[in-house]
Write an enzyme that holds these catalytic residues in place. Structure first.
Site, short mmCIF file in Angstrom:
data_model
loop_
_atom_site.label_atom_id
_atom_site.label_comp_id
_atom_site.label_asym_id
_atom_site.label_seq_id
_atom_site.Cartn_x
_atom_site.Cartn_y
_atom_site.Cartn_z
N GLU A 82 36.27 -19.62 29.99
CA GLU A 82 36.20 -18.15 29.92
C GLU A 82 37.33 -17.58 29.08
OE1 GLU A 82 33.78 -16.50 30.51
OE2 GLU A 82 32.69 -17.19 32.28
N HIS A 101 40.45 -14.09 36.89
CA HIS A 101 39.00 -14.04 37.10
C HIS A 101 38.66 -14.87 38.34
CE1 HIS A 101 34.80 -14.63 36.83
NE2 HIS A 101 34.86 -15.83 36.27
N HIS A 103 35.82 -15.69 41.82
CA HIS A 103 34.44 -15.68 42.32
C HIS A 103 34.46 -15.34 43.80
CE1 HIS A 103 32.93 -18.65 38.95
NE2 HIS A 103 33.35 -17.50 38.47
N HIS A 164 28.02 -12.67 38.78
CA HIS A 164 29.03 -13.68 38.46
C HIS A 164 30.28 -13.55 39.33
CE1 HIS A 164 31.20 -15.93 34.94
NE2 HIS A 164 31.81 -16.13 36.08
ZN LIG Z 1 33.43 -17.29 36.44
#
Ligand SMILES: [Zn+2]
Length: 223
Positions: A82, A101, A103, A164
């Site tokens: 990413e 980032h 999840h 996501h």
């Molecule tokens: Zn991700």
């Protein structure tokens, strides 16, 4: 060959933030990624977690320094898949020096539902800059995902990534972590509040005052 250990302390700070993100339960297995700008202002360099790292066994070798095109500067290994998300945010937001980032479960659930978080709690507006928008869907790892997240972020410090997860940003790694933890907690509160009835957003005048405070903090470097 790359220069030896010029950015070791910055890479270590990213490693510590990645471990803290994992300890906080915001990611599982090898998902999620963390980065920070390194070098002097305008250097266009970042230290970022590598692709496919395992948090349980993660060391300094799993954080590399690269330029904004992904060219290696220090450390072995490939930067996170990413990386384009991180560089898109840095290019669009000179005030941002760290990107995280995750999840995390409730934030991801809202991202799957396509449901933005309204401004619900006072500290959310001061710390994040308002409600949290959901980006358009884009395939993981692409430039399009970076552009979609930049649009959803605007001037705020968090965005949900459609189907996501979540991205949190800040002037420091500590601030990016705080934003991700706060966003996840508020997503959880929102889900619980919905089970009791219709959650009421904050009054508009409170949002206005708190947004002004957010902007003042941002100008002071996130302090
Ligand atoms: Zn991700």
């Amino acid at each position: 060959m790359t220069a030896a250990n010029v950015y070791e302390s910055e890479r270590r700070a990213v490693l510590d933030a990645a471990r803290a993100m994992h300890r906080a339960g915001l990611v599982a297995v090898s998902s999620g990624n963390v980065s920070a700008r390194v070098g002097p202002p305008g250097a266009d360099l970042l230290a970022i977690t590598t692709a496919g790292k395992d948090y349980a066994a993660m060391g300094l070798g799993e954080v590399v320094a690269v330029d904004f095109d992904g060219e290696p500067v220090e450390g072995e290994g490939l930067p996170s898949t990413e990386m384009l998300l991180h560089t898109a945010v840095y290019r669009a937001r000179p005030d941002v020096r760290a990107v995280m980032h995750t999840h995390s479960v409730y934030a991801s659930a809202l991202a799957v539902a396509g449901e933005p978080l309204p401004p619900l709690i006072d500290e959310m507006v001061v710390g994040i800059g308002g409600g949290i928008a959901v980006s358009a869907y884009a395939f993981p790892g692409t430039e399009e995902l970076g552009a979609a997240v930049v649009e959803a972020l605007g001037e705020r410090n968090a965005a949900l990534i459609r189907n996501h997860g979540l991205v949190g940003v800040g002037a420091t790694l500590a601030e990016a972590l705080r934003v991700c933890e706060m966003a996840e907690r508020i997503a959880h509160i929102y889900a619980a509040a919905k089970s009791f009835g219709a959650p009421a957003p904050l009054p508009p005048d409170a949002v206005e005052t708190e947004t002004a405070l957010f902007r003042m903090r941002r100008e002071a470097g996130g302090k």
